[in-house]
Write an enzyme that holds these catalytic residues in place. Sequence first.
Site, PDB file in Angstrom:
ATOM      1  N   GLU A  82     -35.179  -0.516  59.639  1.00 26.24           N
ATOM      2  CA  GLU A  82     -35.683  -0.799  58.355  1.00 26.24           C
ATOM      3  C   GLU A  82     -36.458  -2.127  58.209  1.00 26.24           C
ATOM      4  OE1 GLU A  82     -33.056   0.087  59.893  1.00 26.24           O
ATOM      5  OE2 GLU A  82     -31.694   1.263  58.449  1.00 26.24           O
TER       6      GLU A  82
ATOM      7  N   CYS B 139     -29.075  -3.888  56.700  1.00 27.13           N
ATOM      8  CA  CYS B 139     -30.218  -3.221  56.548  1.00 27.13           C
ATOM      9  C   CYS B 139     -30.042  -2.690  55.164  1.00 27.13           C
ATOM     10  CB  CYS B 139     -30.682  -2.196  57.281  1.00 27.13           C
ATOM     11  SG  CYS B 139     -31.238  -2.648  59.118  1.00 27.13           S
TER      12      CYS B 139
ATOM     13  N   ARG C  42     -37.372  11.268  81.756  1.00 21.39           N
ATOM     14  CA  ARG C  42     -36.993   9.679  82.298  1.00 21.39           C
ATOM     15  C   ARG C  42     -37.275   8.619  81.410  1.00 21.39           C
ATOM     16  NH1 ARG C  42     -38.777  10.474  88.768  1.00 21.39           N
ATOM     17  NH2 ARG C  42     -37.527  12.427  89.036  1.00 21.39           N
TER      18      ARG C  42
HETATM   19  C1  AOF Z   1     -29.514   0.530  61.125  1.00 24.92           C
HETATM   20  N1  AOF Z   1     -30.952   0.449  61.769  1.00 24.92           N
HETATM   21  O1  AOF Z   1     -32.417   0.549  63.518  1.00 24.92           O
HETATM   22  C2  AOF Z   1     -30.182   0.720  63.964  1.00 24.92           C
HETATM   23  C3  AOF Z   1     -28.613   0.807  63.229  1.00 24.92           C
HETATM   24  O2  AOF Z   1     -25.134  -4.648  67.018  1.00 24.92           O
HETATM   25  P1  AOF Z   1     -25.938  -4.620  65.737  1.00 24.92           P
HETATM   26  O3  AOF Z   1     -25.611  -5.661  64.802  1.00 24.92           O
HETATM   27  O4  AOF Z   1     -27.428  -4.346  66.113  1.00 24.92           O
HETATM   28  O5  AOF Z   1     -25.392  -3.283  65.215  1.00 24.92           O
HETATM   29  C4  AOF Z   1     -25.466  -1.950  65.941  1.00 24.92           C
HETATM   30  C5  AOF Z   1     -25.039  -0.672  65.074  1.00 24.92           C
HETATM   31  O6  AOF Z   1     -26.170  -0.802  63.887  1.00 24.92           O
HETATM   32  C6  AOF Z   1     -25.091   0.624  65.766  1.00 24.92           C
HETATM   33  O7  AOF Z   1     -23.894   0.765  66.301  1.00 24.92           O
HETATM   34  C7  AOF Z   1     -25.467   1.531  64.731  1.00 24.92           C
HETATM   35  O8  AOF Z   1     -24.275   1.625  63.832  1.00 24.92           O
HETATM   36  C8  AOF Z   1     -26.514   0.630  63.924  1.00 24.92           C
HETATM   37  N2  AOF Z   1     -27.687   0.955  64.371  1.00 24.92           N
HETATM   38  N3  AOF Z   1     -28.665   0.792  62.083  1.00 24.92           N
HETATM   39  O9  AOF Z   1     -29.565   0.276  59.986  1.00 24.92           O
HETATM   40  C9  AOF Z   1     -31.182   0.589  63.044  1.00 24.92           C
HETATM   41  N4  AOF Z   1     -30.619   0.798  65.383  1.00 24.92           N
HETATM   42 ZN    ZN Z   2     -29.415  -2.159  60.296  1.00 27.42          ZN
END
Ligand code: AOF
Ligand code: ZN
Length: 385
Positions: free
Chosen positions: A70, A102, A202
């Site tokens: 986001e 976000c 892969r």
């Molecule tokens: C989102 N947008 O693109 C992703 C999310 O370690 P952090 O702070 O980066 O948080 C990781 C957690 O954030 C992950 O376990 C999942 O719950 C969420 N991932 N969330 O809003 C994203 N990749």
């Molecule tokens: Zn996020």
Amino acid sequence: MIPVSPRTQPGLVTETDRRFMAAAIALGRRNNGRAWPNPSVGAILVRKGPAGPVVVGRGTTAPGGRPHAEVIALGEAGAAARGATAYVTLEPCAHHGKTPPCSEALVREGVSRVVVGIEDPDPRVRGKGLDLLARHGITVVSGVLAREAERLHAGHIRRVLSGRPHVSLKLALSADGFIGRAGDGQVAISCPLSKAYAHTLRVENEAIMVGIGTVLADDPELTCRLPGLLERSPIRVIADADARTPPAAKIVTSARAIPTWIVVAPDAPESRVGPLMDAGCRIFVAERTALGRLDLSDLLFQLGREGITRVVSEGGATIARSLLEAGLADELHFVHSPKVVGDGGVPALAGLNVAAIERNPRFEVVEKRRLGDDTLVHLFAREIG
Ligand code: AOF
Ligand code: ZN
């Protein structure tokens, strides 16, 4: 399965919403295999224009997991985010990790509507992101293309809910049900297009797992050899209870360039483990099952603790059978070739019936299509997590 949010109200979701969510899912898929330990989320910001909807920002979770999707999409949109609809494959986060949440960023930039694929099962989020958005007067719709979003994020869901990665099993099967011929090294069963398909798997997985039998028979590299994608090769994981991996094997001599993790039993001889460590392999220790084989469940939970969310196994037959019997295979890619192996064939699943598995109610067929001369049957577990 993740419950679909009660926030989804019939009639609120349009065909346009589904189209943009499908695009967000395709975008999210790009970094599957390298956003770990985070999910690879897709986000698209869309504004109404005089001639129809206009995409003003797009984002995929960056390699290594940050920035989140986001934030990238908002950065691209700038002031155009105000009043836009955000399509996000996974609920926007609500927690203060290394970056602010976000959902707060979406509020701050003035997005007016947020359409989500599935809620985030991560206990730090789990509905809190949607609540925060709703509390700030943003229209929130969740559960759009939920099944597809769930499949995109199967690795994240499985790891968060049960601690192990999502496991795909890929097998190329001859018309007479074999995956090779004993003592013959690699037998060409699948066509070039199917091989390319295997190499995209892969890329989309963080680790590739094979049994020691495959290493001894084929001396494979297990890298991605699609043009330009070598650097996206997965971590090579070898289930090798007795540490029989030869120090001269390609996966060992290249271990400093592309990681090789060898999983041995507690009683594996130290004299054989030492040289593998010296060559740059990482050694993991997993328990044996009652039959003396490596406990694949223990192995997978260890990978989960390392942050691995998606693993593909290309066999051999013994590991394929063990994964299926233990209920550890979540996604199946069976490539059926018209070629015949004949005498000395190695049965695909060490005796398990492929047709019966394709009919097993635990799985649903999500795709069945031609791949050059071959036919792909792609199955997915109905229950994710
Ligand atoms: C989102 N947008 O693109 C992703 C999310 O370690 P952090 O702070 O980066 O948080 C990781 C957690 O954030 C992950 O376990 C999942 O719950 C969420 N991932 N969330 O809003 C994203 N990749
Ligand atoms: Zn996020």
